[in-house]
Design a protein around this motif. Structure first.
Motif, PDB file in Angstrom:
ATOM      1  N   ARG A  99       7.208  -6.241  -6.608  1.00  0.00           N
ATOM      2  CA  ARG A  99       6.324  -5.097  -6.349  1.00  0.00           C
ATOM      3  C   ARG A  99       4.881  -5.543  -6.531  1.00  0.00           C
ATOM      4  O   ARG A  99       4.416  -5.709  -7.665  1.00  0.00           O
TER       5      ARG A  99
ATOM      6  N   ARG B 269       0.832  -1.199   0.000  1.00  0.00           N
ATOM      7  CA  ARG B 269       0.000   0.000   0.000  1.00  0.00           C
ATOM      8  C   ARG B 269       0.869   1.253   0.000  1.00  0.00           C
ATOM      9  O   ARG B 269       1.019   1.904   1.036  1.00  0.00           O
TER      10      ARG B 269
ATOM     11  N   THR C 143       2.140  -4.019  -6.401  1.00  0.00           N
ATOM     12  CA  THR C 143       1.320  -3.122  -7.212  1.00  0.00           C
ATOM     13  C   THR C 143       1.544  -3.347  -8.696  1.00  0.00           C
ATOM     14  O   THR C 143       0.670  -3.063  -9.513  1.00  0.00           O
ATOM     15  N   ARG C 144       2.706  -3.853  -9.082  1.00  0.00           N
ATOM     16  CA  ARG C 144       3.012  -4.118 -10.485  1.00  0.00           C
ATOM     17  C   ARG C 144       2.671  -5.552 -10.874  1.00  0.00           C
ATOM     18  O   ARG C 144       2.375  -5.823 -12.034  1.00  0.00           O
TER      19      ARG C 144
ATOM     20  N   ALA D 243      -1.600  -6.757  -5.062  1.00  0.00           N
ATOM     21  CA  ALA D 243      -1.709  -5.739  -4.015  1.00  0.00           C
ATOM     22  C   ALA D 243      -3.155  -5.538  -3.571  1.00  0.00           C
ATOM     23  O   ALA D 243      -3.407  -5.132  -2.431  1.00  0.00           O
ATOM     24  N   ASP D 244      -4.099  -5.820  -4.465  1.00  0.00           N
ATOM     25  CA  ASP D 244      -5.523  -5.633  -4.147  1.00  0.00           C
ATOM     26  C   ASP D 244      -6.034  -6.900  -3.482  1.00  0.00           C
ATOM     27  O   ASP D 244      -6.464  -7.846  -4.153  1.00  0.00           O
TER      28      ASP D 244
END
Length: 271
Positions: free
Chosen positions: A229, A203, A231-232, A236-237
């Motif tokens: 990463r 986050r 988010t990449r 992340a969700d």
């Protein structure tokens, strides 16, 4: 005789005219160059009388684009395989509350436990809720301090996994990168040659892409470190509970995403 006297006079007039033109051009060039220096705050270094001068770029012309940064090349590891003396490879996980299993319905549902079960590894966890690179967790330790206090001689890990946050929104980027570099140095000194996997923040709220890239690059500076990463990479969700911690499905997604990354990096067979 009259014509012979006119020739030297004409030559003199031509020479004077040439001197005037050259002098005027030099003066004008000097004034223009001085104006360039004033506008750009750079000293005038061009001598208009020199034969080797090179004209500077006029103000306002676009500057050359910087060379693009080389693409990140993830390291390739040797596969962690059981041996006669060690039937289960040992992974040391150092991190925050998610590494400790916060949000999971039980110890067996945490992503650390799922990794051990799915891969046949012995996953040892040294983690503390709230711990990050800069902020201390509930028991007063940062991630670096957790590493320093870990009983490495007893654990004797084959590989290391670090999972921690940047200390909330709008972190001190320089301080985070220093903390990462110091932790990376400690790991390299304590376990030379051991594979290291670092998970960046799930986050990075309030953190610009530029700043997150700078913090991620601090891990990438260490040879033999795989940087993931979320988010990449698309994990992340996560499904989370009221406290914002991942539910069982979230821990499962983290575990399966890590297993896929381990296979691609060669730590697990089948990559």
């Amino acid at each position: 005789m009259g014509r012979r006297r006119e020739a030297p006079v004409a030559a003199i007039l031509v020479a004077l005219l040439a001197v005037g033109v050259v002098g005027g051009t030099g003066y004008a060039w000097s004034r223009w160059n001085d104006q360039v220096a004033t506008d750009t705050d750079v000293e005038s270094v061009v001598d208009p009388g020199s034969r080797d001068e090179q004209l500077p770029d006029a103000p306002g012309l676009p500057t050359a684009e910087p060379e693009p940064e080389p693409a990140y090349e993830p390291p390739t590891f040797s596969t962690l395989t059981p041996t006669a003396n060690r039937p289960r490879p040992v992974l040391l996980l150092v991190g925050d509350g998610w590494a400790a299993g916060d949000g999971a319905s039980g110890d067996d549902a945490s992503y650390a436990a799922r990794l051990g079960s799915d891969l046949g590894w012995d996953v040892r966890v040294v983690a503390e809720p709230g711990a990050s690179y800069l902020a201390a967790g509930e028991a007063g330790a940062t991630v670096s301090e957790l590493w320093a206090d870990a009983p490495l001689a007893d654990i004797d890990p084959d590989a290391v996994l670090v999972q921690a946050d940047y200390a909330g929104p709008d972190p001190d980027v320089d301080a985070v990168t220093r903390a990462i570099s110091e932790l990376g140095d400690r790991i390299a000194a304590d376990l030379p040659g051991a594979p290291v996997v670092a998970i960046s923040s799930f986050r990075p709220d309030g953190v610009s892409a530029k700043d997150e890239t700078a913090m991620t690059r601090a891990w990438r500076a260490f040879d033999g470190t795989l940087v993931l990463r979320p988010t990449r990479l698309g994990f992340a969700d996560l499904p989370t509970g009221p406290a914002g911690n991942p539910l069982d499905a979230g821990h499962e997604l983290i575990a399966t995403s890590l297993e896929e990354a381990f296979r691609e990096a060669g730590l697990v067979p089948g990559g």
